[in-house]
Write an enzyme that holds these catalytic residues in place. Structure first.
Site, PDB file in Angstrom:
ATOM      1  N   VAL A  64      37.094  39.115  41.255  1.00 12.28           N
ATOM      2  CA  VAL A  64      38.263  39.005  39.869  1.00 12.28           C
ATOM      3  C   VAL A  64      37.907  39.340  39.047  1.00 12.28           C
ATOM      4  O   VAL A  64      38.395  40.268  37.590  1.00 12.28           O
ATOM      5  CB  VAL A  64      38.490  37.868  40.086  1.00 12.28           C
ATOM      6  CG1 VAL A  64      39.846  37.168  38.896  1.00 12.28           C
ATOM      7  CG2 VAL A  64      38.906  37.084  40.793  1.00 12.28           C
ATOM      8  N   CYS A  65      36.550  39.136  38.308  1.00 14.86           N
ATOM      9  CA  CYS A  65      36.055  39.416  36.985  1.00 14.86           C
ATOM     10  C   CYS A  65      36.042  41.129  36.364  1.00 14.86           C
ATOM     11  O   CYS A  65      36.327  41.941  35.602  1.00 14.86           O
ATOM     12  CB  CYS A  65      35.052  38.477  35.936  1.00 14.86           C
ATOM     13  SG  CYS A  65      35.425  37.197  36.008  1.00 14.86           S
TER      14      CYS A  65
END
Length: 172
Positions: A64-65
């Site tokens: 997600v990052c």
């Protein structure tokens, strides 16, 4: 100050160190670190004069990052050098540099809060239990006043890209 249960991480409530910030406040002072031909620092004052997006992630080495950083990088291309954009995490500067090179991140700088956690505590984004930053997005105007603040309620979710970018563009 601590804020127990301010956000969740994989469904579990976690505690954020520091006060919650809000739009209209002056952004706290901070110093981040990055590696570019040697170890360097990046402070709030270095960003003065242009609107700034501070995209906060737990670690660039997670899915997600990486998505968040790549998506902001892509969408910032149209703004060119009219704005500053920084991805902030606790990752070591060397790892951040490697990620940006591998993923061709060209429209954002990176800044690590690994040395003293002054960004995480000042922005109320440090997860006490894990010693990493929560997911968040902050926009400062050219004078350092916050115009957008988002603490993503579930750390594994993505931020509201449209709201952050709209705030950044309206600060031009």
């Amino acid at each position: 100050m601590s804020r127990p249960g301010a956000v969740t991480f994989k469904g579990n409530p976690v505690t954020l160190a520091g006060d919650a910030l809000a739009a209209g406040q002056d952004a706290p002072d901070f110093t981040l670190h990055f590696f570019e031909g040697g170890m360097q620092s990046l402070a709030k004052g270095d960003l003065a004069g242009k609107p700034t997006l501070l995209s906060v992630v737990p670690s660039l080495d997670t899915g997600v990052c990486a998505i968040q950083t790549k998506k902001f990088n892509e969408q910032l291309g149209e703004l060119g050098d009219k704005v500053n954009a920084v991805t902030v995490s606790m990752d070591l500067p060397f790892a951040m540099n490697r990620f940006c090179g591998a993923e061709e991140i060209k429209n954002m700088k990176v800044g690590s809060d690994y040395q003293d956690r002054n960004f995480g505590e000042g922005f109320g984004a440090l997860i006490e239990e894990l010693k990493i930053l929560c997911r968040a997005a902050f926009v400062m105007d050219a004078s350092g006043k916050l115009t957008h603040v988002e603490y993503v309620s579930e750390v594994t979710n993505e931020p509201d890209y449209d709201a952050a970018l709209a705030a950044l563009k309206s600060a031009l």
